[in-house]
Each structure stands twice: as C-alpha cells, then as structure tokens.
Write an enzyme that holds these catalytic residues in place. Structure first.
Site, PDB file in Angstrom:
ATOM      1  N   ASN A  80      55.872  -5.254  36.333  1.00  0.00           N
ATOM      2  CA  ASN A  80      55.883  -5.014  37.774  1.00  0.00           C
ATOM      3  C   ASN A  80      56.662  -3.773  38.190  1.00  0.00           C
ATOM      4  O   ASN A  80      57.053  -3.643  39.353  1.00  0.00           O
ATOM      5  CB  ASN A  80      56.420  -6.246  38.505  1.00  0.00           C
ATOM      6  CG  ASN A  80      55.605  -7.481  38.184  1.00  0.00           C
ATOM      7  OD1 ASN A  80      56.123  -8.415  37.588  1.00  0.00           O
ATOM      8  ND2 ASN A  80      54.331  -7.482  38.525  1.00  0.00           N
ATOM      9  N   LEU A  87      58.854  -0.553  42.341  1.00  0.00           N
ATOM     10  CA  LEU A  87      58.560  -1.949  42.021  1.00  0.00           C
ATOM     11  C   LEU A  87      57.368  -2.484  42.782  1.00  0.00           C
ATOM     12  O   LEU A  87      57.142  -2.117  43.926  1.00  0.00           O
ATOM     13  CB  LEU A  87      59.753  -2.827  42.426  1.00  0.00           C
ATOM     14  CG  LEU A  87      60.984  -2.675  41.572  1.00  0.00           C
ATOM     15  CD1 LEU A  87      62.133  -2.217  42.408  1.00  0.00           C
ATOM     16  CD2 LEU A  87      61.294  -4.003  40.948  1.00  0.00           C
ATOM     17  N   CYS A  88      56.663  -3.381  42.134  1.00  0.00           N
ATOM     18  CA  CYS A  88      55.616  -4.163  42.789  1.00  0.00           C
ATOM     19  C   CYS A  88      56.200  -5.566  42.943  1.00  0.00           C
ATOM     20  O   CYS A  88      56.182  -6.365  42.010  1.00  0.00           O
ATOM     21  CB  CYS A  88      54.356  -4.172  41.929  1.00  0.00           C
ATOM     22  SG  CYS A  88      53.007  -5.076  42.685  1.00  0.00           S
ATOM     23  N   LEU A  89      56.793  -5.824  44.104  1.00  0.00           N
ATOM     24  CA  LEU A  89      57.480  -7.089  44.356  1.00  0.00           C
ATOM     25  C   LEU A  89      57.133  -7.551  45.763  1.00  0.00           C
ATOM     26  O   LEU A  89      57.351  -6.809  46.729  1.00  0.00           O
ATOM     27  CB  LEU A  89      58.995  -6.903  44.200  1.00  0.00           C
ATOM     28  CG  LEU A  89      59.888  -8.108  44.463  1.00  0.00           C
ATOM     29  CD1 LEU A  89      59.581  -9.252  43.501  1.00  0.00           C
ATOM     30  CD2 LEU A  89      61.353  -7.719  44.354  1.00  0.00           C
TER      31      LEU A  89
END
Length: 151
Positions: A80, A87-89
């Site tokens: 992620n 970030l992919c959050l």
C-alpha cells in the site's frame, strides 16, 4: 497567525508529547506547524520489526476537515505504499474523519504495515509477493528495515 487548523495541530502536538502512542513519534518542523516530521517503529513480531521509518506530513488550512498528505521518506516495500512513498490508506482518503488526529493517523499506518490491503495495491510487486511468496516478501521487507537504520 492562529487559525483553527493551527490550533488543532498544536493540540495534536501536545497529545503526542503527553500521551504518545507506542512506536510512533511526530512533531512540527521548526517555524511551520503545518509540516511535521514523523517516525514509525516497525511493530514487534512482524517483518518490519526494529525498522525506523521516517515520514513527512503536510496539513492544509482545512485540517481537520481535510486529511493530511503523508509520505514515507524512508524507502518502503509494502503493498500500500507507492514508489514515491505516498500511501494508499482509506482513512487518508474517503474514510477520513475530523476526529482523527496525528496520533490516530500514525498508529493506523503502523497497523497497515503488517496488515496490508492487497485488494487495492499501490505496489503491485509487493502485493503479489505478499499473496504468493511470503518468504520473498519478508526478505524484501527486511532489506528496507536494514536501510531504514541508515537514514
């Protein structure tokens, strides 16, 4: 100039000092409360254990109604995390809530380290290794842990 965002960030900073979450730290850069340097220690009993991962957090005047942008400065091999360190959050995007503070963001990132969302990968190679070849994934993560000591 004292804006609502700056006042909130000073409260967040005070909380980080008086009640710091385990394994994370953060503080504003000198002369700019809208940019913070942060460190996340890799959680025990995970491939990230003992890693010291540096991040930068940028806040806009709309904070806490708008999430900060957060980026790893340290190299990170994770499903992620993009190559750029971004970030992919979900809580930094569509699941953001103004109730989240700096401590909550950093502890969420720390939790994400060992519990990636492979359904929405930012790093396809890391995601595929995590799903299909955990031993090689752990090896690559340990390499980034060792590099984190040099930062």
């Amino acid at each position: 100039m004292s804006t609502a965002a700056r006042r909130r960030l000073m409260r967040d900073f005070k909380r980080m000092q008086t009640d710091p979450p385990a394994g994370v730290s953060a503080s504003p850069v000198p002369d700019n409360v809208m940019t913070w340097n942060a460190v996340i220690i890799g959680p025990a009993d995970t491939p990230f254990e003992d890693g010291t991962f540096r991040l930068v957090m940028h806040f806009e005047e709309q904070y806490p109604n708008k999430p900060p942008s957060v980026k790893f400065i340290s190299e990170m091999f994770h499903p992620n995390v993009y190559a750029t360190g971004e970030l992919c959050l979900d809580i930094l995007q569509n699941r953001w809530s103004p109730t989240y503070d700096v401590a909550a963001v950093l502890t969420s990132i720390q939790s994400l380290l060992n519990d990636p969302n492979t359904g929405s990968p930012a790093n396809v190679e890391a995601s595929n290794l995590y799903k299909d070849n955990r031993k090689e994934y752990h090896k690559r993560v340990r390499e980034t842990v060792e590099k984190s000591w040099e930062d």
